[in-house]
Design a protein around this motif. Structure first.
Motif, short mmCIF file in Angstrom:
data_model
loop_
_atom_site.label_atom_id
_atom_site.label_comp_id
_atom_site.label_asym_id
_atom_site.label_seq_id
_atom_site.Cartn_x
_atom_site.Cartn_y
_atom_site.Cartn_z
N THR A 181 0.83 -1.20 0.00
CA THR A 181 0.00 0.00 0.00
C THR A 181 0.87 1.25 0.00
O THR A 181 0.57 2.23 -0.68
N ASP B 40 -6.14 -1.05 -4.89
CA ASP B 40 -5.64 -1.58 -3.62
C ASP B 40 -6.62 -2.59 -3.05
O ASP B 40 -7.62 -2.23 -2.44
N GLU B 41 -6.35 -3.87 -3.26
CA GLU B 41 -7.20 -4.96 -2.78
C GLU B 41 -8.67 -4.67 -3.04
O GLU B 41 -9.48 -4.73 -2.11
MG LIG Z 1 -2.30 -2.57 2.21
#
Ligand SMILES: [Mg+2]
Ligand SMILES: Nc1ncnc2c1ncn2[C@@H]1O[C@H](COP(=O)(O)OP(=O)(O)OP(=O)(O)O)[C@@H](O)[C@H]1O
Lengths: 272, 382
Positions: free
Chosen positions: B68, B183-184
């Motif tokens: 991240t 992000d995910e």
């Molecule tokens: Mg992360």
């Protein structure tokens, strides 16, 4: 499926307790509400004959009219000032880390533990020093100090409910900081700001102890006027005024609920 | 298999070579030796990354490895302590987010709750001062493409999880970003919806040809979606390559055990011949890539990493003997957990097609290693 007897007994006892507690919560309001319609000049219960004469008295008694106008002025001024100040502090406390953060927050919340009469007395002494004890200024200042913690908390909760990713998303889409503030942050904080203001206004309008110290005959707010009234008379006028208070506050909350949702207004809903 | 140390020697992903520099115009994103610290935590430690134009690149690694953080540096939400960030060949290390022309989709989408779907999607265009008419056209176009037509006037709270995800994607794509950051984005969806969305996102990405950096700690997601995978651990990129390269030729023990399932056998290094090495395991000898064993002398003990599907039943010169502890029926295949005292792992996992004859629990079996996909690393004392 037959329940055992003890189970049924417990069930009914439980119901009884719940009903009793709920009844007890609204009992004072109900008693006062009924007493307000007494035709006699007595605060007796239950009344023998009904009348609206005390309501008429509320509206025609001059000190109440003045107190209501003063109260409204002080309330609007104090909660608006508290809102601007509180929101600014809440924003700084939420977004920045600095050494004295704890101290600043503690000081802002301090009026919660200082008794209202202390605040009133303090302002009375200070005001006498600089000769402003006769005006509205000192009353409004005292109220600002008293309601600021509530506004601060309310805005802090809205800020912590605000998903910081929303601002990041807006920035990623090309919005400059000013635009992010206007189009994302402010609209999402608005209910919190309004609820903070409403809380402050209700508290300020009802505030008595500190007001007693800092108001004069000319600047007295409604609760102070009421206090002076009961020192002279013991008729149901107070009860009638209570009914009006309840109706007014309930209407205000109902309207706020209609347009914002009570969960949001009271800031008990977690939106994230 | 939990605490296999990372090869300190691995240099993959470090120092840009000259050929890569010559292709600089083809790079959509470049991280040059970025370091990012949070207090005492080093989130990124001299990380180098080059993302080619139009590719779907996945940052894969365990929780807390810095994925991240890397994405946030590209987005401009964070600024590096050292190193530089380039987008489309331009130095953007100190450029604020709103001037980077990126699109981002967060795990929980971060849709503006007080705006309609149309306003959410049009937000970026409005911020750019695009004319009202063109905004309406482009919003309608992207919503149709994302199968969201008819939902223009809904608020995000009135949408399903999958629809919210599509809106978030539409909002990021409508501005035609130089790079799309994810992000995910699938982790909040349930399993069925997740695989449907994965396919959809992949299709749209290919259709628009938008450079995409995708963050996940789910290795199967990474293997199935990516053009290339960058494996991250402890703030560094450990290996970068196609899913096949990462799966079949892991650069170190950490990657071998992090990607896919793996069992570790004990073996002995026989000899190294150019790019291949021969190791002796049990009565069998097999060839493995020489890279990870470079500089090792014959005779030493090595750890042999094998995938469940590389193991097969055998008799005669078997690599290993063991006893079936449990069999787990998985529909199209059966997983066999095997106790083998000679192995380094406590349990060996092998996978057989379920229409094969599968030995039952308690059976003693011989195992051979098929194919050329096993990898050996110098053994470590535990
Ligand atoms: Mg992360
Ligand atoms: N704002 C921050 N303040 C302090 N430490 C941070 C901050 N952001 C990240 N870290 C630390 O930096 C390291 C890398 O974090 P990062 O969020 O990049 O990990 P990640 O790979 O995305 O993990 P996950 O898969 O759990 O999301 C972690 O050790 C984390 O605790």
């Amino acid at each position: 499926m037959a329940q055992p007897r003890s189970g049924r007994l417990l069930f009914w006892c439980g119901r009884l307790v719940v009903v009793a507690v709920l009844g007890f919560m609204i009992l004072p309001a109900v008693v006062v509400g009924i007493a307000a319609f007494n035709a006699k000049a007595l605060l007796s219960f239950p009344p023998q004959q009904l009348s609206l004469r005390w309501f008429v008295n509320v509206f025609t008694y001059e000190d109440f009219q003045v107190g209501f106008r003063n109260g409204l002025l002080v309330t609007v001024a104090a909660s608006s000032i508290a809102l601007v100040t509180g929101a600014a502090f809440a924003f700084v406390l939420d977004r920045y880390t600095f050494n004295a953060k704890r101290v600043v927050e503690g000081l802002l919340l301090a009026p919660l533990v200082v008794p209202h009469f202390t605040v009133g007395l303090g302002f009375l002494i200070l005001a006498a020093q600089i000769d402003m004890s006769r005006g509205y200024g000192v009353v409004i200042l005292a109220h600002v100090v008293l309601v600021l913690p509530f506004v601060l908390r309310s805005v802090q909760i809205s800020l912590s409910n605000l998903n910081p990713k929303l601002e990041l998303a807006a920035a990623s889409l090309g919005a400059r900081p000013g635009r992010v503030l206007l189009t994302v942050t402010a609209p999402l904080l608005l209910p919190g700001l309004f609820s903070g203001w409403l809380f402050a206004a209700i508290l300020s309008f009802n505030e008595f102890t500190a007001s007693l110290f800092v108001t004069s005959q000319q600047t007295q707010t409604l609760p102070v006027a009421m206090y002076n009234y009961v020192r002279e008379y013991a008729d149901p006028t107070m009860a009638a005024l209570s009914v009006l208070y309840i109706v007014a506050t309930a209407t205000l909350l109902a309207v706020a609920n209609r347009y914002l949702g009570l969960g949001k207004v009271l800031n008990v809903e977690h939106t994230r | 298999m939990s605490s296999i140390p990372v090869d300190a020697e691995t240099k993959v992903g470090a120092a840009p070579d000259l050929a890569a520099a010559a292709r600089a115009q083809d790079l959509a994103v470049r991280l040059d030796g970025v370091t990012k610290r949070f207090g005492n935590t080093v989130a990124l430690n001299d990380a180098w990354l080059q993302v080619r134009r139009g590719e779907f690149l996945t940052l894969l690694g365990p929780s807390g490895c810095g994925k991240t953080t890397m994405l946030n540096l590209v987005a401009g939400f964070l600024f590096p302590d050292n190193g530089e960030v380039f987008i489309d060949g331009a130095l953007v290390t100190d450029v604020p987010t709103y001037e980077r022309e990126i699109g981002i989709v967060f795990q929980n989408y971060a849709l503006f709750p007080h705006m309609t779907v149309a306003s959410n999607v049009g937000y970026g265009l409005k911020a750019r001062g695009v004319a009202q008419r063109e905004i309406a056209e482009r919003v309608t176009e992207i919503l149709a493409m994302m199968k969201l037509a008819g939902l223009e006037d809904r608020k995000p709270g009135q949408l399903s999880g999958g629809q919210q995800q599509r809106v978030a994607l539409a909002r990021a794509l409508v501005i035609r970003p130089k790079v799309l950051l994810l992000d995910e984005p699938f982790s909040a969806l349930d399993k069925n919806l997740r695989s449907a969305m994965q396919i959809e996102v992949k299709e749209i990405q290919r259709k628009l040809g938008v450079t995409t950096i995708f963050v996940t700690h789910d290795q199967s997601e990474a293997l199935s979606l990516s053009d290339r995978i960058a494996v991250v651990s402890e703030g560094k990129i450990r290996q970068i390559g196609t899913p096949q390269e990462i799966y079949r030729r892991p650069a170190n023990r950490f990657i071998a055990s992090f990607i896919g399932e793996v069992s570790v056998l004990r073996a002995r290094l026989e000899r190294i011949e150019k790019s291949e090495a021969v190791v002796q395991v049990g009565a069998a000898s097999i060839t493995v890539p020489a890279g990870p064993l470079a500089g090792q002398s014959p005779g030493i003990t090595v750890d042999l990493f094998v995938r469940p599907e590389q193991l097969c039943l055998a008799s005669g010169d078997v690599a290993l003997e063991g006893q079936v502890a449990t069999t787990v029926y998985q529909g199209d295949h059966v997983d066999l957990y095997i106790d083998a005292p000679a192995a380094a792992s406590t349990r060996i996992l092998m996978r057989l097609p379920s229409h094969d004859r599968v030995p039952g629990a308690g059976a003693t079996i011989g195992l051979a290693i098929g194919g050329h996909d096993a990898t050996a690393f110098p053994a470590v004392e535990s």
